[in-house]
Design an enzyme around this catalytic site. Structure first.
Site, PDB file in Angstrom:
ATOM      1  N   LYS A 173       0.681  -1.462   0.052  1.00 45.84           N
ATOM      2  CA  LYS A 173      -0.031  -0.379  -0.185  1.00 45.84           C
ATOM      3  C   LYS A 173       1.088   1.107   0.117  1.00 45.84           C
ATOM      4  CE  LYS A 173      -3.692   0.464   2.906  1.00 45.84           C
ATOM      5  NZ  LYS A 173      -5.229   0.465   1.879  1.00 45.84           N
ATOM      6  N   ARG A 183      -3.534   2.710   8.762  1.00 44.06           N
ATOM      7  CA  ARG A 183      -3.856   1.596   8.390  1.00 44.06           C
ATOM      8  C   ARG A 183      -2.561   0.113   7.973  1.00 44.06           C
ATOM      9  NH1 ARG A 183      -8.375   2.521   3.842  1.00 44.06           N
ATOM     10  NH2 ARG A 183      -8.577   4.717   3.994  1.00 44.06           N
ATOM     11  N   GLY A 211      -7.650  -7.863   4.965  1.00 43.81           N
ATOM     12  CA  GLY A 211      -8.224  -7.977   5.917  1.00 43.81           C
ATOM     13  C   GLY A 211      -8.368  -8.951   7.230  1.00 43.81           C
ATOM     14  N   MET A 243      -5.144  -7.788   8.824  1.00 46.77           N
ATOM     15  CA  MET A 243      -4.663  -6.434   9.599  1.00 46.77           C
ATOM     16  C   MET A 243      -5.907  -5.694  10.098  1.00 46.77           C
ATOM     17  SD  MET A 243      -0.616  -7.087   9.318  1.00 46.77           S
ATOM     18  CE  MET A 243      -0.807  -6.671   7.673  1.00 46.77           C
ATOM     19  N   ARG A 283      -2.638  -1.731  -6.410  1.00 48.64           N
ATOM     20  CA  ARG A 283      -1.257  -2.699  -6.231  1.00 48.64           C
ATOM     21  C   ARG A 283      -1.664  -3.717  -6.890  1.00 48.64           C
ATOM     22  NH1 ARG A 283      -3.864  -5.072  -0.452  1.00 48.64           N
ATOM     23  NH2 ARG A 283      -5.965  -5.259  -1.218  1.00 48.64           N
ATOM     24  N   HIS A 304     -14.585 -10.207   1.226  1.00 51.77           N
ATOM     25  CA  HIS A 304     -14.252 -10.835   1.849  1.00 51.77           C
ATOM     26  C   HIS A 304     -14.148 -12.391   1.556  1.00 51.77           C
ATOM     27  CE1 HIS A 304     -12.191 -13.319   5.563  1.00 51.77           C
ATOM     28  NE2 HIS A 304     -11.432 -12.633   5.378  1.00 51.77           N
ATOM     29  N   ARG A 337       3.047 -48.039  -9.541  1.00 51.24           N
ATOM     30  CA  ARG A 337       2.835 -48.550  -8.455  1.00 51.24           C
ATOM     31  C   ARG A 337       2.078 -50.560  -8.857  1.00 51.24           C
ATOM     32  NH1 ARG A 337       1.227 -43.201  -6.178  1.00 51.24           N
ATOM     33  NH2 ARG A 337      -0.440 -43.410  -7.812  1.00 51.24           N
ATOM     34  N   ARG A 341       7.963 -50.273 -11.397  1.00 52.16           N
ATOM     35  CA  ARG A 341       7.738 -50.651  -9.968  1.00 52.16           C
ATOM     36  C   ARG A 341       7.355 -52.001  -9.788  1.00 52.16           C
ATOM     37  NH1 ARG A 341       7.012 -47.201  -4.977  1.00 52.16           N
ATOM     38  NH2 ARG A 341       4.794 -47.974  -4.697  1.00 52.16           N
ATOM     39  N   GLU A 357      15.289 -44.427  -2.614  1.00 53.23           N
ATOM     40  CA  GLU A 357      14.437 -43.883  -1.618  1.00 53.23           C
ATOM     41  C   GLU A 357      14.788 -43.746  -0.198  1.00 53.23           C
ATOM     42  OE1 GLU A 357      10.601 -45.949  -2.534  1.00 53.23           O
ATOM     43  OE2 GLU A 357      11.767 -47.450  -2.803  1.00 53.23           O
ATOM     44  N   SER A 376      15.375 -43.022  -9.982  1.00 51.07           N
ATOM     45  CA  SER A 376      13.930 -42.410  -9.620  1.00 51.07           C
ATOM     46  C   SER A 376      14.308 -41.948  -8.188  1.00 51.07           C
ATOM     47  CB  SER A 376      12.950 -43.441  -9.908  1.00 51.07           C
ATOM     48  OG  SER A 376      11.708 -42.471 -10.342  1.00 51.07           O
ATOM     49  N   GLY A 381      12.207 -41.575  -4.940  1.00 48.90           N
ATOM     50  CA  GLY A 381      11.266 -41.917  -4.150  1.00 48.90           C
ATOM     51  C   GLY A 381      10.948 -40.861  -3.163  1.00 48.90           C
ATOM     52  N   THR A 382      10.781 -39.456  -3.164  1.00 50.43           N
ATOM     53  CA  THR A 382      11.159 -38.573  -2.254  1.00 50.43           C
ATOM     54  C   THR A 382       9.974 -38.850  -1.313  1.00 50.43           C
ATOM     55  OG1 THR A 382      10.160 -36.955  -4.002  1.00 50.43           O
ATOM     56  CG2 THR A 382      12.310 -36.420  -3.589  1.00 50.43           C
ATOM     57  N   ASN A 383       8.567 -39.308  -1.142  1.00 46.28           N
ATOM     58  CA  ASN A 383       8.102 -39.850  -0.310  1.00 46.28           C
ATOM     59  C   ASN A 383       9.443 -40.491   0.972  1.00 46.28           C
ATOM     60  OD1 ASN A 383       6.275 -38.404  -1.729  1.00 46.28           O
ATOM     61  ND2 ASN A 383       5.116 -40.116  -2.308  1.00 46.28           N
ATOM     62  N   ASP A 384       9.322 -41.797   0.949  1.00 42.12           N
ATOM     63  CA  ASP A 384       9.887 -42.623   1.542  1.00 42.12           C
ATOM     64  C   ASP A 384      11.467 -41.620   1.749  1.00 42.12           C
ATOM     65  OD1 ASP A 384       7.973 -44.202   1.647  1.00 42.12           O
ATOM     66  OD2 ASP A 384       9.215 -45.866   0.784  1.00 42.12           O
ATOM     67  N   CYS A 440       9.627 -39.315  -8.430  1.00 41.36           N
ATOM     68  CA  CYS A 440       8.376 -39.797  -8.811  1.00 41.36           C
ATOM     69  C   CYS A 440       7.154 -39.516  -7.259  1.00 41.36           C
ATOM     70  CB  CYS A 440       8.580 -41.073  -8.881  1.00 41.36           C
ATOM     71  SG  CYS A 440       9.307 -42.383  -8.442  1.00 41.36           S
ATOM     72  N   TYR A 497      13.952 -35.011 -15.633  1.00 38.79           N
ATOM     73  CA  TYR A 497      12.320 -35.052 -15.590  1.00 38.79           C
ATOM     74  C   TYR A 497      11.373 -35.095 -14.077  1.00 38.79           C
ATOM     75  CZ  TYR A 497      11.718 -40.216 -14.982  1.00 38.79           C
ATOM     76  OH  TYR A 497      11.893 -41.440 -13.984  1.00 38.79           O
TER      77      TYR A 497
END
Lengths: 914, 914
Positions: A26, A96, A105, A107, A340, A457, A569, A625, A777, A796, A798-801, A863, A883
């Protein structure tokens, strides 16, 4: 001492539009407009840095800065020819908040500051409008009392409503100046009772109090929540803008309004907004009165309308982006209060970006950078199925405030929405939403309000979150206390209660009774296709694949632009009703021979699935897999069996039949339950694990039961041969999960290659190209990636595990302390949503480097679910992956994120495949 | 072509004693003895490399090497004046294995090779002993048939026993030459029936066959098992030694024997061994006839005895180590068949090392290097309590073949021993052990045999493994079929059956009926103390601490030389009977106030425990870890509760009372079970985790419940103050577990420091030094160690959890696939026993480097179980840790391992604490 207070107004400014870090959005906008000689009420901005100083300085503004503010105030007084607190010619100001990033809204704001028992008389005299003057004063006491002195709004409202009753007034505006003086007296009494001090009459004390309250509001719970939701840093603070008041409520020639230079919901190039004659700023945004569309402004005051169109269109060209502006007309004269870059929905962002390229306002590159990848999600949302719409009763049409379809059960409060959302999709139905509802709005699939406009809002927040919203649907009568909503339809009163189903179309404003069907969006045509085409140009050779387990998902993935399958899977196939009995027979088998017998029954089924995937992915690679989950996942739960066995001695014939039905697959009959159940439990106990995530799964299964890997390899390559014979180009990539080093991969690769060679040879297709690779992984696999890559033709991640093991946190169990960790900001982001670059990312980078060093043409992808999260995609691009792979619906998001990374040009070229 | 065949004999040799890698231990010893002009029957060694070539070359020796062997054979024939297969003057040879490391009895040997239907007559003629000649031949056919042609031993034995019956012979030696010819005829028929071919008459074919069989025996299951047990690499192969036969069975002037230059069980400096007159080599080792002590040799042939003493004492001086030798006396002439450094027990190793220093044979450094750290375990083993010995019936005294006390239940077969050992300590009782028993011997706490001497298979293997053994206890009659052992005692027959308790003292040879008490060894006096003193000198400043949770353990640790406590697991205190109710109350508390109430009850108990630890460790640091395990570990098991709840509707009053007793701590009464059980289950369900190892534990608990950390810190520092006031030097180190990065540590450290400052200030002890540090047990903590070290004053590697997370393997669940992984050698060692240096070690190294970089005086240690494993200790030394911490009983092992690492001098000095 640094400069901490920046003047603006009178065609000049200390700051400018680029100084958002220091002045907030602002403040920077006001400075820039001042410099452009636009009609901006003069004032000054206290820099965002002061907010941090305030908190560090035991919640008070350092004296030197306070002095800077007083100096700026003197200049402002000179410019205005007024003085704060002057009994004859008082300066009134607004105070303000304004952070770098818009937090609508969240603050606090205080208007009409400078009024007291003396100055209110001067205002009355100057305006010749006693009612106006006392209304300003009572509003000021109410706002100040609430925001600065922390007295509940409802306590003020009780006094106000009491006076209305006494005066037999129906509307607020029915109250006379005398009535309002009564209200003011009541307010002042309330303040004295609550705080032990009279309402402050000293205008400077008011100003310091308001300033500090605005700083404090940076850390109110809803602001903190909003920042967390929008990943806004906590340490940037808010600026405070002090600005001479202009009054939109000075009479019928005054007004106040807000608007956008283009439609922020659809992106359409139309002048868009709303105004309220004779009203003060916050009345529009708060959604208490439904305002008039901005096109009506032309009738109301053609001069002002023309000037506003000119100014805003100039601002859009200047900023080369859609502007979100606020204005006030005081007695026929236009003042700009804010401009803005406008927040917009995903569809609007895409449309505006494409239009602006066509208007030569921005380049294609800029257009691609203008859309947050995450915003595309809204374009990929399902829409209401037209046939389904026809079959349901349309209840009403409200304002199409935020596009997309929402189908869910009704909740009437934010808390209820949070609770219900745990089990069902929820639509939050409110008269109007307030900032305190934010936690419920976040959980709702859609929001319906009966009041407020396109800039209320609810509308603003929903567009920000990409949540469908129908606003200002005034046909509805919402009774939040009774938890019901009613609407008159064809002479009948239709009543919906909490938990009833309702369907919204945020793109048309339509509201339907019941549960509508939805249909998938189509990203392959129209403006989105144009936009994605540009993104793909910049993305270049960096690939985006999809995680898909069945042919139908593979087809969707293709439609969304996937260039292959990054993860199939195979176990998902085993859970199907027709397969799980064979899987269970395989697991219960006590020797290899019977295991092979069961596997032989699964072989043709797997082959058929793989053939479907290969068909769908003609010419693109398919990563399959081998079996991953622990075997006990396919058997009945241990504790359930224990309970069934415990009650068996007491079971009557009905219960026994129930048990037979439950376990008949395992040979249960009424007469043999006493032997079948314990036998089954015994095997389940053998397979029971304390930490299944770290147990006998992944390649460990294939090592113990090579015949499983063998069957899967056979299914893959027999399917490949079948499909290739039909002229389809098949590129199988067999992926071994959960390895911790080269040896495990070597073991499994040997099996796969032996089967592949046999099957391909037999089919005369020895030249069919395939790869054998592995998931990375487990930390050890990343650490020993050099050796692993000697065996692996691709990695590949396996970023979850990998996240679970690197952080030592089970995703399934994280919820028990997630709240504590998020509150204390232990992680910069949710590490299961956004890749933890410092920890997990270090291992990923290490593995890519070591892997490519030992095998320069190693194919590398990801993956895990991070593969569809924009920041993580950009990280993957930077470390040189080939990839990313993500769920089909996130493919366009990943394509855009990759394109943006490519444009940012921060790829380490050296790391890419040789 | 490399040289692959090495001649020896006639005072010369191609190789020498240092060439163990190439010639194996036996081959190198024979070469060295030849060079020393000792009486060694000449022969040649085929190098160990050929073993690998053999397997790589489809199980056949490459032709060139075969030719090299034939050349060597020609030379041997010339030297001997005999020719292999010559009908008049045949050369007979032995063919023996011999790897770099001794693997006693694990691989195959063939004697008397070269005999056939023709040459046996020449042997008869030359020896003028037909019985001898035909006995040699039938032994040869039997050995060759079994080893080379893979025909079961029992099939030969059946023929032999048949002939004995027919001839009414009682002893083997009762059979005449004619009887033996019948046996030979039978053997030859058996061979032809089994193999389809007659027994090979061509001596060269015999030689090639025997050689190849010896190579193959490198990979027989027991050799593989032995290597795994002793961590001998699989790829070093065995050599083959072909040597002219000398005969100890040529008559009463011939003999064969084995011996040691010092007692390998105790280390005493006495000439030690056994011999059998008129016997062939393997008869002694096999334990079939009980031989005479070597001192008797002096009576039997004083000349030979004197020569043997001279030769062996020369050899000991030459090799500067105890020699294990084999000899044969043929017709009064002594031949040396082998010498090598003798295997010895732990006590013997220490004694010999200390004695040799005193004899000026070796230096102190060498002495310290001479004892395998692991061997010290035997000196720290408990011994039989003298009082307990007196209270039990002594059954007999056998040979004290391997020292230490063993108390367990009897098993009669190796398989039974393995099975029983799963639940109880086992003593394996056998007539004699054979190499195939190795898996059972490994699991047994002790071994008792009724036959065989101090150099029998059982004795040798037990000494190698450090397992107590009483051998040749001939008073026992062992009936392995009936699974019983009997002994005549005071005119009564005492019979023990499978599963009965028995106690052995391997240091005295005593055997007791029943279950004796044992007493801890005392490492702080005598020879061991001298030896450990030397080790500590070389170890220098590298510290060894102990893991101890209670004051008693801390005292033991001090006795074993621990220089502090490296890990006190505070939760072990919470499991005690008087504490768990408060712990449970704390967990079940629904708000902070009730939690604090329960914690207040635990505070004085913890304080007392800590005070005890501080007292015991006067002047040494004590590392105390805050609460680590997940809270559900303190509550009843979920599935048990589910079962109890399921049967509740059917429960009679007895069952209900049972349930009340079980749950009365949680407020259970007969009438309220229906509400108490579900309530409890609800809380248990809330706390239930899918992967507790990766769940809400460690610092995560302290973050959720800061009041727990606060209570523990208070207990630590109040205890420190109490104890310090008594003049004891207290060095507390507070350790926060399971952090993933700096933020968690920062959070917990703040709490600890606040409490510490408060408590110390109040006591006027503000200058008491303490540290706050962290465990590094999650990969992310290692990766981000630079930031962590900004907060941490010390690191302690929790390599148990770090191994689990880095490898993605839950230790509790590893057993389900451990066998498959060990068979396929996926890991070089059991990663939970020996630190995985490639994977986990890389993270450890990285963390030490990053940590020291950001805090040069960072104290670094290890408290995982690897801290007591010699290889891992040496790794810790190399990467620059300051200390290791292990269980009290392993402290001396770690001290020695560290000393050896220090002597090896491979510490990266740069990495040590600045």
């Amino acid at each position: 001492m640094n400069k901490n207070v920046y003047l603006f107004g009178n065609g000049t400014a200390d700051g400018d539009g680029k100084m958002k870090d220091l002045l907030g959005g602002k403040g920077a906008g006001l400075a820039e407009m001042s410099r452009a000689k636009l009609p901006v009420p003069p004032g000054f901005t206290i820099a965002t840095e002061v907010c941090n100083l305030y908190f560090r300085n035991a919640n008070s503004v350092p004296e030197e800065i306070h002095q800077q503010m007083l100096e700026a105030l003197r200049t402002l007084e000179v410019r205005m020819g007024q003085r704060l607190g002057d009994v004859d010619n008082p300066l009134l100001v607004s105070v303000r908040s304004g952070a770098k990033f818009s937090m609508p809204g969240m603050m606090d704001t205080i208007l009409n500051l400078g009024l007291n028992d003396q100055t209110v008389r001067a205002l009355e005299e100057k305006s010749s409008n006693a009612r106006f003057a006392y209304d300003c004063y009572r509003r000021f006491i109410q706002m100040y009392g609430n925001v600065v002195l922390d007295i509940g709004k409802d306590e003020f409202e009780a006094i106000f409503d009491g006076q209305k009753k006494k005066a037999k007034a129906k509307l607020d505006t029915d109250l006379s100046a005398a009535d309002l003086q009564q209200v003011i007296a009541g307010y002042k009494k309330l303040v004295e009772k609550k705080t032990g001090n009279p309402f402050p009459q000293d205008a400077l004390e008011q100003l310091a109090g308001a300033r500090d309250a605005v700083f404090r509001s940076w850390n109110n719970p809803r602001a903190i929540h909003y920042r967390r939701m929008n990943q806004i840093p906590d340490n940037i603070g808010t600026a405070v803008n002090v600005q001479a008041m202009v009054f939109g409520n000075l009479g019928e020639t005054s007004a106040t309004g807000v608007g956008f230079t283009r439609n922020p919901a659809t992106g359409e190039k139309v002048f868009y907004g709303e105004f309220l004659p004779n009203a003060q700023g916050e009345d529009v945004v708060a959604g208490i009165r439904t305002p008039q569309p901005i096109s009506e402004l032309e009738n109301w005051n053609p001069e002002v309308y023309k000037q506003l169109r000119e100014i805003t269109s100039m601002l859009e060209k200047h900023y080369r982006d859609v502007q979100d502006f606020e204005f006030t007309v005081q007695d026929g004269k236009l003042y700009m209060l804010q401009t803005r870059n406008g927040k917009r929905t995903g569809p609007a962002a895409v449309r505006i970006a494409v239009d602006m390229v066509e208007e030569n306002l921005i380049s294609r590159q800029e257009a691609v950078l203008r859309v947050e990848p995450q915003q595309l999600d809204q374009l990929l949302h399902p829409v209401l199925d037209p046939a389904s719409k026809k079959s349901l009763r349309q209840l009403a049409i409200g304002l199409p405030a935020s596009p997309g379809a929402a189908v869910g059960v009704i909740a009437f409060t934010a808390d209820d929405a949070v609770e219900k959302a745990k089990t069902q999709p929820v639509v939050l139905v409110r008269k109007e939403t307030v900032p305190d509802d934010i936690h419920g709005m976040e959980k709702a699939k859609g929001i319906l309000t009966s009041r407020g406009g396109m800039t209320s809002h609810a509308a603003v927040v929903c567009r920000g979150m990409g949540t469908p919203c129908v606003a200002g649907a005034e046909a509805f009568h919402v009774d939040e206390h009774k938890r019901m909503v009613s609407v008159a339809k064809e002479g009948k009163q239709i009543v919906l209660k909490e938990g009833d189903w309702i369907s919204l179309d945020g793109s048309t404003g339509e509201v339907f009774e019941g549960r509508a069907e939805t249909r998938e969006a189509d990203p392959s045509s129209g403006i989105l296709a144009t936009f994605m085409g540009w993104a793909d140009e910049f993305r270049g050779s960096f690939g985006v694949r999809a995680n898909a387990d069945i042919p139908r998902d593979a087809q969707v993935a293709r439609k969304f632009g996937a260039e292959g399958i990054g993860l199939c899977r195979t176990e998902h196939m085993f859970f199907a009703e027709d397969r799980i009995p064979h899987m269970q027979a395989m697991i219960l088998a006590r020797d290899e021979k019977s295991r092979r017998k069961a596997l032989a029954k699964l072989l043709p089924m797997q082959r058929k699935d793989f053939a479907g995937l290969f068909m769908a992915m003609d010419g693109f690679p398919v990563v399959i897999r081998t079996l991953d989950p622990p075997l006990h996942e396919f058997l009945p739960k241990r504790e359930e069996l224990m309970v069934d066995l415990a009650v068996l001695p007491y079971a009557d014939i009905k219960k026994k039949r129930e048990l037979v039905a439950k376990y008949e697959r395992f040979g249960a009959e009424v007469k043999n339950l006493k032997t079948v159940l314990p036998d089954l439990l015994k095997r389940v106990e053998e397979l029971h694990e304390f930490n299944p995530m770290l147990g006998h799964r992944g390649c460990r299964l294939g090592i113990t039961y090579p015949e499983i890997t063998e069957m899967q390899a056979r299914a893959i390559f027999e399917a490949a041969v079948q499909v290739a014979q039909r002229g389809v180009k098949v590129i199988p990539e067999v992926m071994i999960p959960l390895i911790g080093g080269a040896k495990e991969l070597e073991n499994q690769k040997k099996i796969v290659v032996a089967v592949a060679e046999e099957v391909l040879q037999k089919a005369g297709m020895a030249d069919l190209k395939y790869m054998v690779g592995t998931m990375i992984e487990i930390p050890r696999a990343a650490i020993t990636a050099g050796g692993v890559a000697e065996q692996a033709e691709f990695f590949s991640f396996g970023t979850n595990d990998l996240t679970q093991t690197t952080l030592g946190i089970s995703r399934d169990d994280y919820n028990s302390f997630r709240k504590d960790y998020e509150e204390r900001k232990i992680w910069p982001n949710d590490p299961f949503a956004v890749l933890d670059q410092e920890g997990v990312g270090t291992l990923v980078k290490m593995a890519v480097e070591k892997g490519r060093k030992s095998r320069p043409d190693l194919e590398v992808g990801i993956c895990g679910e991070h593969g569809g999260e924009p920041d993580s995609v950009q990280f993957c691009y930077r470390v040189g992956m080939d990839y990313v792979s993500c769920s089909p619906y996130r493919v366009p998001i990943a394509r855009l994120a990759a394109a943006q990374a490519a444009i940012a040009g921060d790829k380490s070229e050296a790391m890419r495949t040789a």
